[in-house]
Write a protein that holds these residues in place. Structure first.
Motif, PDB file in Angstrom:
ATOM      1  N   GLY A 249       0.710  -1.242  -0.021  1.00  0.00           N
ATOM      2  CA  GLY A 249       0.124   0.070  -0.006  1.00  0.00           C
ATOM      3  C   GLY A 249       0.859   1.193  -0.153  1.00  0.00           C
ATOM      4  N   ILE A 250       2.213   1.139   0.222  1.00  0.00           N
ATOM      5  CA  ILE A 250       2.850   2.402   0.365  1.00  0.00           C
ATOM      6  C   ILE A 250       3.045   3.223  -0.846  1.00  0.00           C
ATOM      7  CG2 ILE A 250       5.064   1.380  -0.151  1.00  0.00           C
ATOM      8  CD1 ILE A 250       4.616   4.307   2.138  1.00  0.00           C
ATOM      9  N   ALA A 251       2.941   2.650  -2.217  1.00  0.00           N
ATOM     10  CA  ALA A 251       2.972   3.390  -3.294  1.00  0.00           C
ATOM     11  C   ALA A 251       1.945   4.064  -3.408  1.00  0.00           C
ATOM     12  CB  ALA A 251       3.366   2.502  -4.538  1.00  0.00           C
ATOM     13  N   GLY A 252       0.695   3.616  -3.216  1.00  0.00           N
ATOM     14  CA  GLY A 252      -0.595   4.433  -3.353  1.00  0.00           C
ATOM     15  C   GLY A 252      -0.718   5.561  -2.273  1.00  0.00           C
ATOM     16  N   VAL A 253      -0.205   5.352  -1.420  1.00  0.00           N
ATOM     17  CA  VAL A 253      -0.018   6.369  -0.252  1.00  0.00           C
ATOM     18  C   VAL A 253       0.850   7.395  -0.565  1.00  0.00           C
ATOM     19  CG1 VAL A 253       0.883   6.971   2.195  1.00  0.00           C
ATOM     20  CG2 VAL A 253      -0.474   4.817   1.777  1.00  0.00           C
ATOM     21  N   LEU A 254       2.020   7.412  -1.176  1.00  0.00           N
ATOM     22  CA  LEU A 254       2.749   8.320  -1.608  1.00  0.00           C
ATOM     23  C   LEU A 254       2.390   9.231  -2.852  1.00  0.00           C
ATOM     24  CD1 LEU A 254       6.229   6.529  -1.300  1.00  0.00           C
ATOM     25  CD2 LEU A 254       5.317   8.071   0.453  1.00  0.00           C
ATOM     26  N   GLU A 255       1.504   8.303  -3.489  1.00  0.00           N
ATOM     27  CA  GLU A 255       0.923   9.259  -4.858  1.00  0.00           C
ATOM     28  C   GLU A 255      -0.218  10.094  -4.385  1.00  0.00           C
ATOM     29  OE1 GLU A 255      -0.788   6.298  -7.321  1.00  0.00           O
ATOM     30  OE2 GLU A 255       1.281   5.679  -8.125  1.00  0.00           O
ATOM     31  N   THR A 256      -1.114   9.875  -3.115  1.00  0.00           N
ATOM     32  CA  THR A 256      -1.910  10.565  -2.780  1.00  0.00           C
ATOM     33  C   THR A 256      -1.784  11.500  -1.591  1.00  0.00           C
ATOM     34  OG1 THR A 256      -3.164   8.408  -3.186  1.00  0.00           O
ATOM     35  CG2 THR A 256      -4.403  10.120  -1.875  1.00  0.00           C
ATOM     36  N   LEU A 257      -0.779  11.079  -0.820  1.00  0.00           N
ATOM     37  CA  LEU A 257      -0.497  12.047   0.502  1.00  0.00           C
ATOM     38  C   LEU A 257      -0.392  13.475   0.106  1.00  0.00           C
ATOM     39  CD1 LEU A 257      -0.190  11.603   3.429  1.00  0.00           C
ATOM     40  CD2 LEU A 257       2.145  11.414   3.211  1.00  0.00           C
TER      41      LEU A 257
ATOM     42  N   LEU B 273       5.588   3.255  24.766  1.00  0.00           N
ATOM     43  CA  LEU B 273       6.224   4.578  24.337  1.00  0.00           C
ATOM     44  C   LEU B 273       4.946   5.588  23.936  1.00  0.00           C
ATOM     45  CD1 LEU B 273       8.977   3.277  22.333  1.00  0.00           C
ATOM     46  CD2 LEU B 273       9.139   4.599  24.533  1.00  0.00           C
ATOM     47  N   ALA B 274       3.728   5.065  23.867  1.00  0.00           N
ATOM     48  CA  ALA B 274       2.526   6.078  23.807  1.00  0.00           C
ATOM     49  C   ALA B 274       2.662   6.902  22.712  1.00  0.00           C
ATOM     50  CB  ALA B 274       2.302   6.474  24.995  1.00  0.00           C
ATOM     51  N   PRO B 275       2.920   6.315  21.223  1.00  0.00           N
ATOM     52  CA  PRO B 275       2.763   7.174  20.020  1.00  0.00           C
ATOM     53  C   PRO B 275       1.536   7.863  20.094  1.00  0.00           C
ATOM     54  CG  PRO B 275       2.912   4.881  19.477  1.00  0.00           C
ATOM     55  CD  PRO B 275       3.088   4.992  21.027  1.00  0.00           C
ATOM     56  N   ASP B 276       1.587   8.635  19.143  1.00  0.00           N
ATOM     57  CA  ASP B 276       0.170   9.664  18.745  1.00  0.00           C
ATOM     58  C   ASP B 276      -0.681   8.778  18.160  1.00  0.00           C
ATOM     59  OD1 ASP B 276       0.708  12.655  19.431  1.00  0.00           O
ATOM     60  OD2 ASP B 276       2.487  11.756  18.511  1.00  0.00           O
ATOM     61  N   VAL B 277      -0.476   7.978  17.293  1.00  0.00           N
ATOM     62  CA  VAL B 277      -1.134   6.865  16.581  1.00  0.00           C
ATOM     63  C   VAL B 277      -0.626   5.709  16.321  1.00  0.00           C
ATOM     64  CG1 VAL B 277      -2.233   6.586  14.268  1.00  0.00           C
ATOM     65  CG2 VAL B 277      -2.300   8.823  15.243  1.00  0.00           C
ATOM     66  N   VAL B 278      -1.279   4.443  16.601  1.00  0.00           N
ATOM     67  CA  VAL B 278      -0.763   3.251  16.110  1.00  0.00           C
ATOM     68  C   VAL B 278      -1.553   2.661  14.960  1.00  0.00           C
ATOM     69  CG1 VAL B 278      -0.156   0.874  16.832  1.00  0.00           C
ATOM     70  CG2 VAL B 278       0.343   2.939  18.454  1.00  0.00           C
ATOM     71  N   PHE B 279      -0.995   2.286  13.935  1.00  0.00           N
ATOM     72  CA  PHE B 279      -1.732   1.782  12.728  1.00  0.00           C
ATOM     73  C   PHE B 279      -0.819   0.630  12.118  1.00  0.00           C
ATOM     74  CE2 PHE B 279       1.100   4.739  11.071  1.00  0.00           C
ATOM     75  CZ  PHE B 279       1.095   4.386   9.285  1.00  0.00           C
ATOM     76  N   ASP B 280      -1.622  -0.269  11.542  1.00  0.00           N
ATOM     77  CA  ASP B 280      -1.186  -1.502  10.994  1.00  0.00           C
ATOM     78  C   ASP B 280      -1.387  -1.613   9.312  1.00  0.00           C
ATOM     79  OD1 ASP B 280      -3.844  -2.477  10.827  1.00  0.00           O
ATOM     80  OD2 ASP B 280      -2.950  -4.008  12.283  1.00  0.00           O
ATOM     81  N   ALA B 281      -2.078  -0.762   8.696  1.00  0.00           N
ATOM     82  CA  ALA B 281      -2.484  -0.974   7.300  1.00  0.00           C
ATOM     83  C   ALA B 281      -2.027   0.554   6.755  1.00  0.00           C
ATOM     84  CB  ALA B 281      -3.895  -1.024   6.989  1.00  0.00           C
ATOM     85  N   MET B 282      -0.985   0.449   5.951  1.00  0.00           N
ATOM     86  CA  MET B 282      -0.572   1.781   5.258  1.00  0.00           C
ATOM     87  C   MET B 282      -1.532   2.692   4.849  1.00  0.00           C
ATOM     88  SD  MET B 282       2.384   3.592   5.431  1.00  0.00           S
ATOM     89  CE  MET B 282       3.410   2.364   6.133  1.00  0.00           C
ATOM     90  N   PRO B 283      -2.236   2.103   3.985  1.00  0.00           N
ATOM     91  CA  PRO B 283      -3.421   3.086   3.181  1.00  0.00           C
ATOM     92  C   PRO B 283      -4.187   3.937   4.351  1.00  0.00           C
ATOM     93  CG  PRO B 283      -3.346   0.755   2.389  1.00  0.00           C
ATOM     94  CD  PRO B 283      -2.681   0.681   3.391  1.00  0.00           C
ATOM     95  N   ASP B 284      -3.969   3.467   5.712  1.00  0.00           N
ATOM     96  CA  ASP B 284      -5.047   4.175   6.534  1.00  0.00           C
ATOM     97  C   ASP B 284      -4.186   5.699   6.942  1.00  0.00           C
ATOM     98  OD1 ASP B 284      -6.634   2.369   6.945  1.00  0.00           O
ATOM     99  OD2 ASP B 284      -5.964   1.589   8.646  1.00  0.00           O
ATOM    100  N   LEU B 285      -2.934   5.681   6.305  1.00  0.00           N
ATOM    101  CA  LEU B 285      -2.103   6.799   6.601  1.00  0.00           C
ATOM    102  C   LEU B 285      -2.645   8.224   6.297  1.00  0.00           C
ATOM    103  CD1 LEU B 285       0.499   8.044   8.017  1.00  0.00           C
ATOM    104  CD2 LEU B 285       1.674   7.573   6.020  1.00  0.00           C
ATOM    105  N   ILE B 286      -3.407   8.061   4.911  1.00  0.00           N
ATOM    106  CA  ILE B 286      -4.033   9.343   4.429  1.00  0.00           C
ATOM    107  C   ILE B 286      -5.045   9.942   5.324  1.00  0.00           C
ATOM    108  CG2 ILE B 286      -5.275  10.083   2.453  1.00  0.00           C
ATOM    109  CD1 ILE B 286      -2.687   8.968   1.556  1.00  0.00           C
ATOM    110  N   HIS B 287      -5.962   9.358   5.934  1.00  0.00           N
ATOM    111  CA  HIS B 287      -7.021   9.717   6.693  1.00  0.00           C
ATOM    112  C   HIS B 287      -6.147  10.227   7.879  1.00  0.00           C
ATOM    113  CE1 HIS B 287      -7.946   5.867   8.098  1.00  0.00           C
ATOM    114  NE2 HIS B 287      -8.139   6.228   9.366  1.00  0.00           N
ATOM    115  N   LEU B 288      -5.386   9.634   8.615  1.00  0.00           N
ATOM    116  CA  LEU B 288      -4.791   9.622   9.886  1.00  0.00           C
ATOM    117  C   LEU B 288      -3.885  10.802   9.927  1.00  0.00           C
ATOM    118  CD1 LEU B 288      -3.533   6.142  10.768  1.00  0.00           C
ATOM    119  CD2 LEU B 288      -5.486   7.389  11.819  1.00  0.00           C
ATOM    120  N   VAL B 289      -3.445  11.214   8.832  1.00  0.00           N
ATOM    121  CA  VAL B 289      -2.712  12.424   8.608  1.00  0.00           C
ATOM    122  C   VAL B 289      -3.695  13.600   8.487  1.00  0.00           C
ATOM    123  CG1 VAL B 289      -1.209  13.929   7.078  1.00  0.00           C
ATOM    124  CG2 VAL B 289      -0.557  11.924   7.547  1.00  0.00           C
TER     125      VAL B 289
END
Length: 238
Positions: free
Chosen positions: A95-103, A206-222
């Motif tokens: 999913g990273i290629a699509g994320v980089l195209e869309t982000l 470590l309490a990061p701001d967000v934890v996610f396991d599907a890269m396409p979710d990064l678009i809406h998380l950002v």
């Protein structure tokens, strides 16, 4: 994170385990090489001690905790074996290629790996042109992760306030480094090494701001993070 709605944050990607699914290959090659040199370590311990660390930090840990010094010949053999495995088996994170195209953000890479390895990894997986020339390595700063130096160096080079950065990391050392730099950090736990014993617990601790396991979710998380309440960050104490 101090981002005004509608602005574009700087998204700083780690490479190994975030852009490319390289960590299992790297750990297997390292453990095999160390075992051949008489250093008794298994993959579970290697993940716990070395994930996200720079080569210089790895060497220091081996010296301090295993009474073992690695020389140029060891590093050269390790590099050749690892690169051969990469050429045969390395894949991008799904999913990273699509994320980089869309982000809709400025992006760069900040990795503990050497520049040669970063560029090889990104080239083999078709991602290099997405980032070049904005590729930053721990070899460019005095202290590797978990020190904040690399992320602060990347922010300065990209002319961005640390408070306006989002770091995408998979390792405890990287998460700590981003937090100490005063940056938001999203922990990606979708790499094939995420099932290593104790990994999830170390990330959660470590309490990061967000934890996610599907890269396409990064678009809406950002997007959600940008549209959320104004959160000015200060670097955490070392």
């Amino acid at each position: 994170m101090r981002v005004v709605q509608g602005t574009r944050p700087l998204v700083i990607f780690d490479c190994d385990g975030v852009l490319v699914d390289s960590e299992p290959l790297s750990v297997q090659v390292l453990v095999d090489a160390l075992n051949r040199r008489g250093v008794e370590i298994d993959e579970e311990e290697a993940y716990a001690r070395f994930l996200g660390r720079s080569l210089s930090t790895l060497a220091q840990i081996l010296h301090d905790d295993f009474d073992h010094s690695i020389d140029a010949a060891f590093l050269e053999d390790l590099r050749h074996e690892l690169y051969d495995r990469f050429r045969q088996e390395l894949k991008p994170v799904p999913g990273i290629a699509g994320v980089l195209e869309t982000l809709d953000s400025t992006i760069c890479v900040a990795s503990s790996s050497q520049p040669e390895r970063i560029r090889l990894s990104l080239s083999l997986t078709g991602l290099l042109e997405r980032f070049e020339p904005f590729i930053f390595s721990a070899s460019m700063v005095e202290n590797g992760k978990p020190a904040p130096d690399l992320f602060l160096h990347a922010a300065r080079a990209m002319k961005t306030d640390p408070a306006d950065c989002i770091v995408i990391e998979d390792s405890p050392a990287g998460i700590e480094a981003a937090q100490r730099a005063g940056m938001a950090v999203f922990a990606f736990t979708g790499g094939s090494h995420a099932g290593a014993p104790g990994y999830s617990e170390r990330i959660a601790g470590l309490a990061p701001d967000v934890v996610f396991d599907a890269m396409p979710d990064l678009i809406h998380l950002v997007r959600q993070h940008m549209e959320g309440p104004d959160r000015h960050r200060s670097p955490r104490a070392s």
